[in-house]
Design a protein around this motif. Structure first.
Motif, PDB file in Angstrom:
ATOM      1  N   ASP A  83      -5.605   0.132  -1.330  1.00 43.48           N
ATOM      2  CA  ASP A  83      -4.346   0.054  -2.344  1.00 43.48           C
ATOM      3  C   ASP A  83      -4.854  -0.588  -3.853  1.00 43.48           C
ATOM      4  O   ASP A  83      -3.932  -1.117  -4.315  1.00 43.48           O
ATOM      5  N   ASP A  84      -5.892   0.033  -4.021  1.00 39.37           N
ATOM      6  CA  ASP A  84      -6.497  -0.181  -5.474  1.00 39.37           C
ATOM      7  C   ASP A  84      -6.607   1.089  -6.137  1.00 39.37           C
ATOM      8  O   ASP A  84      -7.146   2.163  -5.432  1.00 39.37           O
ATOM      9  N   GLN A  95       0.797  -1.142   0.115  1.00 40.01           N
ATOM     10  CA  GLN A  95       0.026   0.113   0.137  1.00 40.01           C
ATOM     11  C   GLN A  95       0.826   1.394   0.120  1.00 40.01           C
ATOM     12  O   GLN A  95       0.401   2.285  -0.479  1.00 40.01           O
ATOM     13  N   GLY A 140      -3.579  -2.757  -9.544  1.00 39.14           N
ATOM     14  CA  GLY A 140      -3.442  -3.086  -8.062  1.00 39.14           C
ATOM     15  C   GLY A 140      -2.191  -3.820  -8.093  1.00 39.14           C
ATOM     16  O   GLY A 140      -1.605  -4.383  -9.232  1.00 39.14           O
TER      17      GLY A 140
END
Length: 300
Positions: free
Chosen positions: A125-126, A22, A269
């Motif tokens: 984290d996308d 992340q 991602g």
């Protein structure tokens, strides 16, 4: 009207540094994917940001991300709140030996006290792209209750291995009827397949980008109590309360309607370590093409 961006970031590792996906910079100015999501959400009109984190990473999170984002938000009249996902915040007793978090459903519930407006929920984290934020914000502002961004499957695949995707089934009005969890979807020369079965690359998939209202949180809380009564006893160490699964159950029971809003943006991602280089290259190209400025927040 206030609208809220809810970011699920409790899965970030307890020690910041190399290896925490992340926090992997994706451009030459050390922005991470979360920066881009916040930029796109503010641009779309969201004016309240809520970070869901764990208490043990609060100080480090603020050092690396939160304080920087707070100053950006302050400059654009966007408020910021923190809430904490806690494994002990449950409608029952913590099973002996349980260390696994309770899942996205419990994470979102952690924000119940600070969410008073329609909201969008995303993974930290996308990268979702601008279109989904804009479509969901417009839908919520026009009185819509529940929606999700539907990504074209071909825009969510990895060049480096198989992925799991929730493939959406819809009625003729674009309302979600079912999410079919499909594992090990891999690119092929002429499309995609999962364990040898061809998958339609034009299918819409859920990437956990939901538009919801505060009323949903009451339903989610009631569902968590039922989950604890029914699911936890049979699988006390690993049972998870997941937003897509819970919404799927509500759809099946006819207790919820969810509009699928198609987005043509590419999802990025870092499923595999090898994805890092290609994701960075994609962000570099977006800057070169003027999609984003090198000084990311300067165009807001």
């Amino acid at each position: 009207m206030k609208t809220t961006l809810l970011i699920m970031a409790a899965g970030i590792g307890s020690r910041f540094g190399t290896g925490i996906k992340q926090l992997e910079p994706v451009d030459d100015t050390d922005h991470i994917i979360m920066d881009y999501s916040i930029h796109d959400a503010i641009e779309a009109g969201f004016n309240h940001v809520v970070f869901i984190i764990r208490k043990d990473i609060e100080e480090e999170f603020k050092d690396v991300i939160g304080d920087r984002i707070a100053s950006v938000c302050s400059a654009h009249d966007v408020t910021v709140d923190y809430v904490f996902q806690d494994i002990n915040d449950i409608p029952g007793t913590l099973p002996e030996g349980r260390t696994k978090p309770w899942g996205t459903g419990q994470a979102v519930l952690a924000a119940k006290k600070v969410i008073k407006t329609p909201f969008i929920v995303i993974n930290a984290d996308d990268y979702y792209g601008r279109e989904g934020f804009q479509a969901i914000h417009e839908y919520l502002m026009n009185g819509g209750k529940s929606c999700m961004a539907g990504f074209v499957l071909s825009n969510t695949l990895s060049d480096n291995g198989g992925v799991t995707r929730g493939i959406c089934k819809m009625d003729e009005n674009g309302n979600l009827t079912e999410i079919v969890e499909t594992k090990n979807i891999v690119k092929t020369a002429d499309g995609a397949e999962a364990d040898g079965v061809t998958v339609d690359v034009n299918s819409l998939v859920s990437m956990n980008m939901w538009g919801l209202t505060p009323g949903f949180l009451d339903v989610l809380e009631k569902g968590f109590k039922e989950f604890f009564d029914k699911e936890v006893p049979s699988n006390p160490l690993k049972a998870e309360y997941l937003i897509p699964v819970f919404i799927g159950e509500l759809l099946e029971q006819g207790k919820m309607s969810v509009k699928v809003l198609k987005t043509n943006d590419t999802w990025y991602g870092m499923t595999y370590h090898e994805d890092v280089a290609s994701v960075k290259d994609s962000f570099r190209k977006m800057q070169e093409n003027g999609v984003y400025k090198a000084d990311l927040f300067s165009d807001l």
